[in-house]
Design a protein around this motif. Structure first.
Motif, PDB file in Angstrom:
ATOM      1  N   PRO A  59     -12.029   2.029   8.620  1.00  0.00           N
ATOM      2  CA  PRO A  59     -12.699   3.332   8.729  1.00  0.00           C
ATOM      3  C   PRO A  59     -12.639   3.939  10.129  1.00  0.00           C
ATOM      4  N   ARG A  60     -12.296   3.152  11.120  1.00  0.00           N
ATOM      5  CA  ARG A  60     -12.211   3.673  12.477  1.00  0.00           C
ATOM      6  C   ARG A  60     -10.895   4.393  12.748  1.00  0.00           C
ATOM      7  N   VAL A  61      -9.948   4.277  11.826  1.00  0.00           N
ATOM      8  CA  VAL A  61      -8.585   4.770  12.038  1.00  0.00           C
ATOM      9  C   VAL A  61      -8.363   6.100  11.336  1.00  0.00           C
ATOM     10  N   THR A  62      -7.756   7.023  12.051  1.00  0.00           N
ATOM     11  CA  THR A  62      -7.228   8.254  11.468  1.00  0.00           C
ATOM     12  C   THR A  62      -5.723   8.240  11.670  1.00  0.00           C
ATOM     13  N   LEU A  63      -4.979   8.274  10.567  1.00  0.00           N
ATOM     14  CA  LEU A  63      -3.524   8.233  10.644  1.00  0.00           C
ATOM     15  C   LEU A  63      -2.965   9.643  10.771  1.00  0.00           C
ATOM     16  N   LEU A  64      -2.033   9.798  11.701  1.00  0.00           N
ATOM     17  CA  LEU A  64      -1.401  11.093  11.962  1.00  0.00           C
ATOM     18  C   LEU A  64       0.114  10.943  11.832  1.00  0.00           C
ATOM     19  N   PRO A  65       0.669  11.122  10.625  1.00  0.00           N
ATOM     20  CA  PRO A  65       2.134  11.082  10.483  1.00  0.00           C
ATOM     21  C   PRO A  65       2.754  12.234  11.287  1.00  0.00           C
TER      22      PRO A  65
ATOM     23  N   GLU B  52       8.128   8.545  11.223  1.00  0.00           N
ATOM     24  CA  GLU B  52       8.442   8.069   9.879  1.00  0.00           C
ATOM     25  C   GLU B  52       8.909   6.622   9.875  1.00  0.00           C
ATOM     26  N   SER B  53       9.589   6.207  10.921  1.00  0.00           N
ATOM     27  CA  SER B  53      10.088   4.827  10.981  1.00  0.00           C
ATOM     28  C   SER B  53       8.969   3.800  11.038  1.00  0.00           C
ATOM     29  N   ASP B  54       7.754   4.223  11.356  1.00  0.00           N
ATOM     30  CA  ASP B  54       6.605   3.313  11.418  1.00  0.00           C
ATOM     31  C   ASP B  54       5.740   3.362  10.167  1.00  0.00           C
ATOM     32  N   ASP B  55       6.179   4.061   9.127  1.00  0.00           N
ATOM     33  CA  ASP B  55       5.342   4.216   7.933  1.00  0.00           C
ATOM     34  C   ASP B  55       4.883   2.872   7.374  1.00  0.00           C
ATOM     35  N   TYR B  56       5.799   1.915   7.287  1.00  0.00           N
ATOM     36  CA  TYR B  56       5.441   0.626   6.693  1.00  0.00           C
ATOM     37  C   TYR B  56       4.525  -0.193   7.598  1.00  0.00           C
ATOM     38  N   LYS B  57       4.522   0.100   8.884  1.00  0.00           N
ATOM     39  CA  LYS B  57       3.745  -0.701   9.833  1.00  0.00           C
ATOM     40  C   LYS B  57       2.253  -0.388   9.785  1.00  0.00           C
ATOM     41  N   VAL B  58       1.881   0.814   9.371  1.00  0.00           N
ATOM     42  CA  VAL B  58       0.469   1.213   9.432  1.00  0.00           C
ATOM     43  C   VAL B  58      -0.314   0.791   8.206  1.00  0.00           C
ATOM     44  N   GLU B  59       0.339   0.150   7.232  1.00  0.00           N
ATOM     45  CA  GLU B  59      -0.382  -0.247   6.019  1.00  0.00           C
ATOM     46  C   GLU B  59      -1.555  -1.164   6.323  1.00  0.00           C
ATOM     47  N   GLU B  60      -1.411  -2.041   7.324  1.00  0.00           N
ATOM     48  CA  GLU B  60      -2.470  -3.008   7.601  1.00  0.00           C
ATOM     49  C   GLU B  60      -3.707  -2.383   8.241  1.00  0.00           C
ATOM     50  N   VAL B  61      -3.616  -1.150   8.742  1.00  0.00           N
ATOM     51  CA  VAL B  61      -4.785  -0.507   9.354  1.00  0.00           C
ATOM     52  C   VAL B  61      -5.246   0.708   8.560  1.00  0.00           C
TER      53      VAL B  61
END
Length: 317
Positions: A208-214, A195-204
């Motif tokens: 389309p190559r990225v799948t985000l896994l909170p 959760e502490s990285d939530d704001y960091k992943v906005e740029e990726v």
């Protein structure tokens, strides 16, 4: 692969075995430390800069830059330019290949002890030693073998990712840097982040190559030659993901020398908490402002602080 930094201890970067006294001692030869030494030279201060490796060594692993002035689009070019300028600065003495093992601040001087036993003294010290990469055992949201050591994402190149699935642990800025460095690379990137990285992943998020896994928690293992992660999300759901290889992007741990530095619970050295003669610059200040441009600005500011403080009339005169 990115260019490699120059070998330490060359004739252009001498190593000393004797005690030295100077106007300013800088511990750390990254962008912040180099900016401090360059700024000090510009106002006529003699400086000794101590660095365990090569000047700006970490920059050689940054393929793409988008937050610095001067037309530099890659770390190796910026590192080479900084090194050339600093090596041409007559007022700065470089002590490379030597590590600062201790720092003591007194009423009128700071003493930095090197791993040779030699000491460097000055009225002020700038400490800009930065951070080292964290490993899975260093963070609470990952369970992995205690002896597991994984490479950081900034060590990867196209051959590591072409046609493969990467599991990246953490959402720090190297994820975006890697993807921008290889815009046409055919790869799949699974980014597992707390959760502490939530704001960091906005740029990726939109790549389309990225799948985000909170992630609430992740257990890392292997099966059939592939990495396997059991992911518990933040709402209690669970899933299993597999990847060809794993890289880290979970941030760093401060690397300040022992001695008279005040650290917070995470090991960072907040500038306002330090002895008046000890100035902190660059990534060592906090996890929040870890960018090359802000590191260089803080280094220059620290050197100017030492310059003006040394010229302030004594109280009562």
């Amino acid at each position: 692969m990115a260019d490699t930094p120059p070998r330490t201890g060359s004739p252009a970067t001498p190593v000393t075995g004797t005690d030295l006294d100077t106007d300013l001692v800088v511990v750390g030869g990254g962008p912040a430390g180099c900016a401090a030494a360059r700024m000090a030279a510009s106002v006529g201060m003699r400086t000794v800069l101590v660095e365990a490796g090569a000047l700006c060594g970490s920059l050689y692993r940054v393929p793409v830059l988008d937050n610095v002035l001067g037309g530099h689009t890659g770390g190796p070019g910026l590192a080479a330019a900084i090194t050339a300028e600093l090596e041409g600065t007559g007022l700065c003495r470089l002590v490379l290949g030597r590590r600062a093992t201790g720092l003591r601040a007194g009423d009128d001087r700071v003493t930095v002890t090197l791993d040779t036993g030699a000491r460097v003294t000055a009225p002020y010290a700038v400490v800009a030693t930065g951070v080292r990469p964290l490993q899975p055992r260093d963070v609470g949201w990952i369970t992995a073998p205690t002896d597991l050591a994984l490479p950081s994402l900034w060590e990867a190149d196209a051959s590591d990712a072409a046609g493969r699935t990467l599991l990246v642990l953490g959402g720090d800025r190297p994820v975006g840097t890697f993807l921008r460095a290889h815009p046409a690379l055919g790869t799949r990137v699974l980014v597992a982040y707390p959760e502490s990285d939530d704001y960091k992943v906005e740029e990726v998020r939109d790549d389309p190559r990225v799948t985000l896994l909170p992630v609430g928690h992740l257990v890392l293992g292997s099966a059939g030659g592939r990495a396997v992660a059991e992911v518990s999300d933040r709402s209690g759901g669970r899933r299993t993901v597999a990847a060809d290889t794993v890289f880290l992007s979970i941030g760093g741990a401060p690397t300040a020398p022992a001695g008279d530095l005040v650290r917070d619970e995470a090991g960072y050295c907040l500038p306002a908490d330090q002895h008046p003669r000890v100035l902190v610059a660059g990534d060592l200040r906090s996890a929040r402002f870890q960018r090359i441009m802000t590191a260089m600005g803080s280094g220059g500011e620290a050197a100017l602080h030492a310059y003006y403080a040394a010229r302030k009339p004594p109280t009562g005169t």
